[in-house]
Design a protein around this motif. Sequence first.
Motif, PDB file in Angstrom:
ATOM      1  N   UNK A  89      -1.775  -2.419 -16.493  1.00 11.50           N
ATOM      2  CA  UNK A  89      -1.279  -2.524 -15.118  1.00 11.50           C
ATOM      3  C   UNK A  89      -2.200  -1.778 -14.159  1.00 11.50           C
ATOM      4  N   UNK A  90      -2.760  -2.510 -13.194  1.00 16.38           N
ATOM      5  CA  UNK A  90      -3.389  -1.883 -12.029  1.00 16.38           C
ATOM      6  C   UNK A  90      -2.277  -1.637 -11.014  1.00 16.38           C
ATOM      7  N   UNK A  91      -2.226  -0.439 -10.460  1.00 10.18           N
ATOM      8  CA  UNK A  91      -1.147  -0.108  -9.522  1.00 10.18           C
ATOM      9  C   UNK A  91      -1.694   0.674  -8.336  1.00 10.18           C
ATOM     10  N   UNK A  92      -1.322   0.240  -7.136  1.00  5.51           N
ATOM     11  CA  UNK A  92      -1.577   1.032  -5.934  1.00  5.51           C
ATOM     12  C   UNK A  92      -0.266   1.128  -5.167  1.00  5.51           C
ATOM     13  N   UNK A  93      -0.125   2.178  -4.396  1.00  9.05           N
ATOM     14  CA  UNK A  93       1.114   2.361  -3.634  1.00  9.05           C
ATOM     15  C   UNK A  93       0.811   3.042  -2.313  1.00  9.05           C
ATOM     16  N   UNK A  94       1.704   2.828  -1.380  1.00 13.86           N
ATOM     17  CA  UNK A  94       1.593   3.476  -0.083  1.00 13.86           C
ATOM     18  C   UNK A  94       2.968   3.734   0.490  1.00 13.86           C
ATOM     19  N   UNK A  95       3.046   4.686   1.396  1.00 12.26           N
ATOM     20  CA  UNK A  95       4.317   5.050   2.011  1.00 12.26           C
ATOM     21  C   UNK A  95       4.245   4.797   3.512  1.00 12.26           C
ATOM     22  N   UNK A  96       5.166   3.982   4.004  1.00 12.03           N
ATOM     23  CA  UNK A  96       5.286   3.710   5.433  1.00 12.03           C
ATOM     24  C   UNK A  96       6.410   4.593   5.969  1.00 12.03           C
ATOM     25  N   UNK A  97       6.063   5.523   6.833  1.00  8.76           N
ATOM     26  CA  UNK A  97       7.014   6.529   7.292  1.00  8.76           C
ATOM     27  C   UNK A  97       7.503   6.235   8.712  1.00  8.76           C
ATOM     28  N   UNK A 192      -1.040  -5.407 -10.497  1.00  6.10           N
ATOM     29  CA  UNK A 192      -1.763  -6.496 -11.134  1.00  6.10           C
ATOM     30  C   UNK A 192      -1.606  -6.358 -12.633  1.00  6.10           C
ATOM     31  N   UNK A 193      -1.384  -7.451 -13.328  1.00  2.00           N
ATOM     32  CA  UNK A 193      -1.242  -7.416 -14.780  1.00  2.00           C
ATOM     33  C   UNK A 193      -1.534  -8.799 -15.350  1.00  2.00           C
TER      34      UNK A 193
END
Length: 381
Positions: A89-97, A192-193
């Motif tokens: 697993x490719x993983x990215x994350x972000x936080x919208x505040x 992504x996987x």
Amino acid sequence: MSEILRAQSHSPDAQTAVTELKEQFRNGSPASLILFFCSCSYDLQQLAESFNTLFPDIQVVGCTAAGEIGPEGYLEHSLTAVLFPKDEFDVVSGSLNQLSDFSETKGTQFVQNLVPQLTSLAQDSHNRYSFAMQLIDGLSKKEELISHCFQKVLGRIPLFGGSAADNLQFAHTYTFHRGKFLENSCVLILFNTNRQFRLFKTQHFSGTSDPLVVTAADIVNRTIIELNGLPAAHVYAQQIGCSVEQLNAQVFAASPVVIKMNGNEYVRSIQKMHADGSLQLYCAIDEGVVLRVANSVNLTTDLDQQFEKLQTALGDISLTLVCDCILRRTDIVKTQQLPAVSDVFVRNQASGFSSFGEQFGGLHLNQTCTGIAFGHGDASS
């Protein structure tokens, strides 16, 4: 293929609970993400410090819950987590505040900044299939706007998710990202996987009553003032065959209303009745909308049938991530189905949480179970 690992602790002490997760993950492959769901009864500052100390070099995302789902099934006052192996697993994350100041322009830019990061990882890993999960402050009242915006920008990348909860206190709900618990925030996780997966949603209600037209509403506060030109609570109570005085949370959970869009029915759950006879919902509402009171089928049977479909598509299930509405849990307890539903989740490797709302595609839903199931095989083979 590396194994997706699940863990759960019901220790009331935050540091002990995270330590127990660490121990249960000790034989796992290097992780691209640890995703957790926790009771708001924990000392959240201590929980954050424990995750930061014990998993210093791993991306950790999570949220507070109104009940947790894991290897032991339905639990309360617990911590449950999933480890996604880096080689699959490719993983990215972000936080919208600052969701109270949300605009479509801000949401669009946020997603557009995140997607290229995932694309860059995929160039090295050759993982070809994408999906997205969002966790959002369950008291923000921004789920509809944000889900619609995110899915619009994501395009063909399918989105699902859930609204953070707090054991029906309706006081503070938190997401967790980059080492901190945050209010008024939404976390978007892109994956992504090459592993087989299917997104799904299921509900055990369908509309059967006479049409109820919303003739007056407080749109900002998701509140129906009038149905068919009369006080909303009076008309609703008459439809379900009880008095206004008998209306309570259990009645609302057993008899939600539904709206039909593009031939599909979506639940609009009632949160509470106000003193003026208006009804506040968990989802957006507008004047002119046509609603129907819903009747239910057996929830356990419906859930079992959903998993049968997933097993037909995927074979044996290696993991199911679920966002399961707290009102479903309320109904399950009332109808004494908790052990049976818990068993269905255990048999299908489910981890997740009881949520204040669910998202599927660009829609915000109630009294629904949304999620994603993974097989063991390679989707590209």
